[in-house]
Design a protein around this motif. Structure first.
Motif, PDB file in Angstrom:
ATOM      1  N   GLY A  64       0.778  -1.240   0.201  1.00 14.94           N
ATOM      2  CA  GLY A  64      -0.022  -0.557  -0.081  1.00 14.94           C
ATOM      3  C   GLY A  64       0.630   1.655   0.519  1.00 14.94           C
ATOM      4  O   GLY A  64       0.558   2.030   0.874  1.00 14.94           O
ATOM      5  N   LYS A  65       2.321   1.396  -0.594  1.00 19.68           N
ATOM      6  CA  LYS A  65       2.948   2.447  -0.457  1.00 19.68           C
ATOM      7  C   LYS A  65       2.907   3.682  -1.484  1.00 19.68           C
ATOM      8  O   LYS A  65       3.558   4.353  -2.258  1.00 19.68           O
ATOM      9  CB  LYS A  65       4.570   1.927  -0.579  1.00 19.68           C
ATOM     10  CG  LYS A  65       5.046   1.732   0.313  1.00 19.68           C
ATOM     11  CD  LYS A  65       4.876   2.129   1.556  1.00 19.68           C
ATOM     12  CE  LYS A  65       5.753   2.574   2.941  1.00 19.68           C
ATOM     13  NZ  LYS A  65       5.110   2.832   4.091  1.00 19.68           N
ATOM     14  N   ASN A  66       1.490   3.255  -2.296  1.00 13.40           N
ATOM     15  CA  ASN A  66       1.189   3.764  -3.925  1.00 13.40           C
ATOM     16  C   ASN A  66       2.795   4.555  -4.394  1.00 13.40           C
ATOM     17  O   ASN A  66       2.962   5.610  -4.862  1.00 13.40           O
ATOM     18  CB  ASN A  66       1.187   5.664  -3.382  1.00 13.40           C
ATOM     19  CG  ASN A  66       0.274   6.375  -4.243  1.00 13.40           C
ATOM     20  OD1 ASN A  66      -0.286   5.599  -5.018  1.00 13.40           O
ATOM     21  ND2 ASN A  66       0.380   7.303  -3.910  1.00 13.40           N
ATOM     22  N   LEU A  67       3.335   2.792  -4.849  1.00 10.88           N
ATOM     23  CA  LEU A  67       4.343   3.390  -5.395  1.00 10.88           C
ATOM     24  C   LEU A  67       4.547   3.629  -6.989  1.00 10.88           C
ATOM     25  O   LEU A  67       4.710   4.287  -8.012  1.00 10.88           O
ATOM     26  CB  LEU A  67       5.185   1.468  -5.377  1.00 10.88           C
ATOM     27  CG  LEU A  67       5.492   1.128  -4.592  1.00 10.88           C
ATOM     28  CD1 LEU A  67       6.073   0.291  -4.421  1.00 10.88           C
ATOM     29  CD2 LEU A  67       6.773   2.229  -3.504  1.00 10.88           C
ATOM     30  N   GLY A  68       3.342   3.711  -8.031  1.00  8.49           N
ATOM     31  CA  GLY A  68       3.645   3.512  -8.883  1.00  8.49           C
ATOM     32  C   GLY A  68       4.089   2.979  -9.789  1.00  8.49           C
ATOM     33  O   GLY A  68       5.100   1.874  -9.818  1.00  8.49           O
ATOM     34  N   ASP A  69       4.457   2.368 -11.047  1.00 14.13           N
ATOM     35  CA  ASP A  69       5.352   1.936 -12.655  1.00 14.13           C
ATOM     36  C   ASP A  69       6.334   2.773 -11.981  1.00 14.13           C
ATOM     37  O   ASP A  69       7.282   1.616 -11.788  1.00 14.13           O
ATOM     38  CB  ASP A  69       4.611   1.686 -13.520  1.00 14.13           C
ATOM     39  CG  ASP A  69       4.901   3.359 -14.100  1.00 14.13           C
ATOM     40  OD1 ASP A  69       4.440   4.227 -13.228  1.00 14.13           O
ATOM     41  OD2 ASP A  69       4.836   3.458 -15.697  1.00 14.13           O
ATOM     42  N   LYS A  70       6.890   4.299 -11.349  1.00 13.86           N
ATOM     43  CA  LYS A  70       8.020   4.260 -11.270  1.00 13.86           C
ATOM     44  C   LYS A  70       8.667   3.709 -10.364  1.00 13.86           C
ATOM     45  O   LYS A  70       9.736   3.805 -10.528  1.00 13.86           O
ATOM     46  CB  LYS A  70       7.943   5.612 -11.418  1.00 13.86           C
ATOM     47  CG  LYS A  70       7.402   7.131 -13.231  1.00 13.86           C
ATOM     48  CD  LYS A  70       7.338   7.890 -12.637  1.00 13.86           C
ATOM     49  CE  LYS A  70       7.373   8.944 -14.832  1.00 13.86           C
ATOM     50  NZ  LYS A  70       7.293  10.045 -14.465  1.00 13.86           N
TER      51      LYS A  70
END
Length: 458
Positions: free
Chosen positions: A369-375
């Motif tokens: 749930g750290k909201n990483l996204g593809d980047k």
């Protein structure tokens, strides 16, 4: 008259015995532009009918590309310093033609040339500021307002009017301050801040707030003319105050915003355009308010990325950055080290911890749930790929808030594939918006690795 000619002219004046005598006799120990006009400009140009600027330029007729706004009572040495700082900061060629009223108007009042009254009736300032040659599209450099400690620029009605007209004409207006002026301003802000003042009080202490109605002119006729003109404008003096105050705040030294932001008194979105492009200010904002401040930064991509990597991945609240970290340190760090430290929560620049990490054979990372996204997924992958000695890896990327997607998941798999010593792998990629084909691709990529103990959830 060019920048070079202006500097040379002032240098000649400052090197003279007359200049030294005035300086010695002055109560403040300064020489101002009234003195320069009386001692040099008038004697040099009287009887010619031409301003000093025209005489210096000889047969070359150029439209001004830089307009200088100044207060006649300012110290000459500080004025010179302020202009030279502006020229250096903006990388202006010394051949840039400029307009400086002391040198550009005919001053002697000797009937050999136009009187000052006649010249001012022609509104020379308006002619200059409205000329397209000042605008960047035509190669111009706008207007610079020179600030010194010996005279308040905004106590002169002509100066506040010049700022107003330049802004109205969409001419780029900047401020250039002598070092003494900057030091006094920043010192006063620091004093107020130390006493618990609010950000707005600190801005007022910096002199942002003005009352243009109190500004005066040396000539009563000029003053009446300008007052009538201002009163006829929408908003009158209150409107003029807003224009000048906005300009003043926007032109504050970056160090003031860095200090206020660092103390948590304001945020990056309340800083000037210059401050939002300043790496040290942006870092201070992230240290005080979290990595989310980067959305307001206008630093270039590499600078923003370095600052982002100096914090902990996914932390947008609280204090994710080392409060003692300086941009001077971050800009010298290796990007691979920054990426690895960023992912593994190692203090930026801590080479000992990084070296120890590279020697470890076991690594466990929890990014649920750290909201990483593809980047973010790619950043994690770049870090993992450096740890060639790993034999055991636990990587938890579970939960839809990470939004890894196919690209992020692919990067993770490619990084793991580079770990040739890996024998034990626990990888959780559930709820990362992977389609059926993407899930199958991940399984195939991981299953091709020679891993003895595998736990894979997609």
């Amino acid at each position: 008259m060019t920048v070079r000619q202006w500097v040379d002219t002032v240098d000649v004046c400052m090197a003279s015995r007359e200049y030294e005598l005035v300086k010695e006799q002055s109560r403040e120990g300064t020489v101002n532009m009234h003195d320069i006009n009386r001692l040099f400009v008038k004697p040099w140009s009287e009887g010619t009918g031409c301003s000093l600027a025209v005489l210096m330029s000889r047969e070359v007729a150029d439209n001004a590309q830089l307009m200088i706004s100044h207060c006649w009572g300012e110290d000459v040495s500080e004025t010179k310093e302020s202009l030279q700082q502006h020229v250096a900061r903006c990388e202006l060629p010394e051949t840039v033609p400029l307009w400086f009223c002391v040198f550009s108007n005919y001053q002697p009042e000797d009937r050999a040339g136009p009187t000052l009254e006649h010249q001012l009736a022609l509104e020379p300032f308006s002619s200059v500021v409205e000329n397209p040659s000042l605008k960047s599209a035509a190669g111009g450099h706008g207007m610079v307002a020179l600030h010194t400690t010996s005279a308040d620029l905004y106590s002169r009605l002509w100066c506040v009017h010049e700022v107003d007209r330049a802004v109205e004409a969409d001419v780029a207006v900047t401020a250039s301050m002598s070092q003494k002026y900057t030091d006094l301003m920043t010192g006063r802000v620091q004093e107020f801040m130390d006493m618990g003042a609010s950000a707005e009080d600190c801005f007022r202490a910096a002199g942002v707030e003005v009352q243009c109605v109190k500004a005066r002119c040396g000539s009563k006729d000029d003053e009446k003319k300008l007052v009538k003109l201002i009163l006829q404008q929408k908003g009158g003096f209150n409107g003029l105050d807003r224009v000048v105050q906005n300009f003043r705040r926007e032109q504050l030294p970056d160090i003031i915003f860095e200090t206020l932001i660092g103390k948590g008194l304001t945020k990056l979105d309340g800083a000037s355009k210059s401050a939002r492009a300043n790496a040290a200010v942006v870092l201070a904002a992230c240290q005080a308010h979290g990595a989310g401040q980067l959305q307001h930064a206008t630093t270039n991509q590499e600078v923003s990325e370095r600052i982002r990597l100096a914090g902990f991945l996914g932390d947008h609240e609280g204090q994710p950055y080392d409060a003692e970290l300086k941009w001077e340190v971050i800009k010298e760090l290796d990007l691979e080290d920054l990426t690895l430290g960023h992912v593994c929560h190692i203090k930026a620049g801590d080479s000992a911890q990084l070296e120890q990490l590279r020697q470890n054979t076991t690594l466990s990372l929890d990014f649920r749930g750290k909201n990483l996204g593809d980047k973010g997924g790619k950043a994690v992958s770049q870090a993992i790929a450096q740890l060639k000695q790993l034999t055991t890896l636990r990587l938890d990327l579970y939960y839809k808030e990470n939004h890894l997607g196919a690209e992020g998941a692919k990067a993770v798999c490619e990084a793991i594939a580079q770990l040739k010593q890996l024998t034990t792998l626990t990888l959780d990629l559930r709820h990362n918006f992977l389609g059926r084909k993407d899930q199958d691709a991940v399984r195939e990529a991981i299953e091709q690795l020679k891993i003895t103990n595998l736990s894979l959830k997609v």
